[in-house]
Design a protein around this motif. Structure first.
Motif, PDB file in Angstrom:
ATOM      1  N   TYR A  36       0.835  -1.194   0.000  1.00  0.00           N
ATOM      2  CA  TYR A  36       0.000   0.000   0.000  1.00  0.00           C
ATOM      3  C   TYR A  36       0.871   1.245   0.000  1.00  0.00           C
ATOM      4  N   ALA A  37       0.358   2.279  -0.640  1.00  0.00           N
ATOM      5  CA  ALA A  37       1.042   3.573  -0.645  1.00  0.00           C
ATOM      6  C   ALA A  37       0.007   4.674  -0.464  1.00  0.00           C
ATOM      7  N   LYS A  38       0.270   5.548   0.473  1.00  0.00           N
ATOM      8  CA  LYS A  38      -0.566   6.730   0.666  1.00  0.00           C
ATOM      9  C   LYS A  38       0.091   7.875  -0.096  1.00  0.00           C
ATOM     10  N   VAL A  39      -0.666   8.451  -1.010  1.00  0.00           N
ATOM     11  CA  VAL A  39      -0.159   9.543  -1.833  1.00  0.00           C
ATOM     12  C   VAL A  39      -0.827  10.831  -1.368  1.00  0.00           C
ATOM     13  N   PHE A  40      -0.034  11.778  -0.890  1.00  0.00           N
ATOM     14  CA  PHE A  40      -0.552  13.056  -0.406  1.00  0.00           C
ATOM     15  C   PHE A  40      -0.399  14.087  -1.515  1.00  0.00           C
ATOM     16  N   VAL A  41      -1.522  14.680  -1.922  1.00  0.00           N
ATOM     17  CA  VAL A  41      -1.522  15.632  -3.024  1.00  0.00           C
ATOM     18  C   VAL A  41      -2.006  16.997  -2.544  1.00  0.00           C
ATOM     19  N   THR A  42      -1.562  18.020  -3.273  1.00  0.00           N
ATOM     20  CA  THR A  42      -1.963  19.393  -3.016  1.00  0.00           C
ATOM     21  C   THR A  42      -2.503  19.969  -4.308  1.00  0.00           C
TER      22      THR A  42
ATOM     23  N   HIS B 171      -5.557  14.405   0.758  1.00  0.00           N
ATOM     24  CA  HIS B 171      -5.243  15.827   0.585  1.00  0.00           C
ATOM     25  C   HIS B 171      -4.230  16.253   1.641  1.00  0.00           C
ATOM     26  N   ASP B 172      -3.218  16.965   1.207  1.00  0.00           N
ATOM     27  CA  ASP B 172      -2.197  17.500   2.110  1.00  0.00           C
ATOM     28  C   ASP B 172      -2.407  19.003   2.211  1.00  0.00           C
ATOM     29  N   ASN B 173      -2.863  19.457   3.357  1.00  0.00           N
ATOM     30  CA  ASN B 173      -3.152  20.877   3.520  1.00  0.00           C
ATOM     31  C   ASN B 173      -2.011  21.636   4.186  1.00  0.00           C
ATOM     32  N   SER B 174      -0.834  21.061   4.255  1.00  0.00           N
ATOM     33  CA  SER B 174       0.293  21.750   4.891  1.00  0.00           C
ATOM     34  C   SER B 174       0.692  22.998   4.117  1.00  0.00           C
ATOM     35  N   PHE B 175       0.500  23.001   2.784  1.00  0.00           N
ATOM     36  CA  PHE B 175       0.807  24.183   1.984  1.00  0.00           C
ATOM     37  C   PHE B 175      -0.095  25.343   2.391  1.00  0.00           C
ATOM     38  N   LEU B 176      -1.388  25.075   2.568  1.00  0.00           N
ATOM     39  CA  LEU B 176      -2.332  26.117   2.974  1.00  0.00           C
ATOM     40  C   LEU B 176      -2.045  26.607   4.386  1.00  0.00           C
ATOM     41  N   ILE B 177      -1.679  25.689   5.269  1.00  0.00           N
ATOM     42  CA  ILE B 177      -1.336  26.072   6.640  1.00  0.00           C
ATOM     43  C   ILE B 177      -0.086  26.948   6.639  1.00  0.00           C
ATOM     44  N   GLY B 178       0.905  26.587   5.836  1.00  0.00           N
ATOM     45  CA  GLY B 178       2.121  27.393   5.730  1.00  0.00           C
ATOM     46  C   GLY B 178       1.848  28.783   5.189  1.00  0.00           C
ATOM     47  N   MET B 179       0.970  28.878   4.186  1.00  0.00           N
ATOM     48  CA  MET B 179       0.604  30.189   3.635  1.00  0.00           C
ATOM     49  C   MET B 179      -0.105  31.039   4.694  1.00  0.00           C
ATOM     50  N   ARG B 180      -0.979  30.398   5.473  1.00  0.00           N
ATOM     51  CA  ARG B 180      -1.709  31.127   6.524  1.00  0.00           C
ATOM     52  C   ARG B 180      -0.749  31.635   7.590  1.00  0.00           C
ATOM     53  N   ILE B 181       0.193  30.793   8.000  1.00  0.00           N
ATOM     54  CA  ILE B 181       1.168  31.206   9.014  1.00  0.00           C
ATOM     55  C   ILE B 181       2.053  32.325   8.482  1.00  0.00           C
ATOM     56  N   SER B 182       2.456  32.220   7.222  1.00  0.00           N
ATOM     57  CA  SER B 182       3.282  33.259   6.616  1.00  0.00           C
ATOM     58  C   SER B 182       2.547  34.594   6.584  1.00  0.00           C
TER      59      SER B 182
END
Length: 138
Positions: free
Chosen positions: A49-55, A99-110
């Protein structure tokens, strides 16, 4: 102590690269608008199995994200077939997309930090001026 699995990391990195190429060049679904980025891939120890996290790089709401993940999940068999043709491993893992929401979280923190910085600089200037006035009065 558990041994660090370097082989799993290398395979996950290769799967990440190949899936990114597949999503960019070979998946032609008009419902998948915008650019899809593969953030990371997590592979199970047995490579089953592979979990693929996409943005999704366009601003999307929860419904559009869920719809795009559903499209990717339905196409996972085809993506797996293409992946097995490009990679030379015994068993190609079953893919599941998240779904990987780390990009959105990083933008919000920035954005929050950039909003705080001007007020911090103003407070620092005011502090220096008050310290300068105190030293003049002494």
């Amino acid at each position: 102590m558990a041994k660090e699995f370097g082989r799993l990391k290398r395979i996950a990195q290769e799967i990440k690269k190949e899936i990114a190429i597949i999503l960019q060049c070979k998946i032609r679904d008009p419902r998948l608008d915008g650019m899809i980025t593969v953030s990371s891939v997590s592979v199970s120890r047995d490579l089953a199995y592979a979990k693929v996290f996409v943005t999704f790089l366009q601003d999307k709401n929860e419904v559009e994200i869920a719809f795009n993940l559903q499209i990717l999940s339905r196409a996972s068999g085809y993506i797996r077939t293409l992946l097995s043709q490009t990679m030379n491993i015994r068993m190609t893992p079953k893919l599941s997309f998240y779904h990987d929401n780390s990009f959105l979280i990083g933008m919000r923190i920035s954005k929050l930090v950039s909003n705080i910085t001007p007020s911090y600089q103003e407070g620092e200037i005011a502090l220096k001026q008050s310290l300068a006035l105190d030293s003049v009065q002494l």
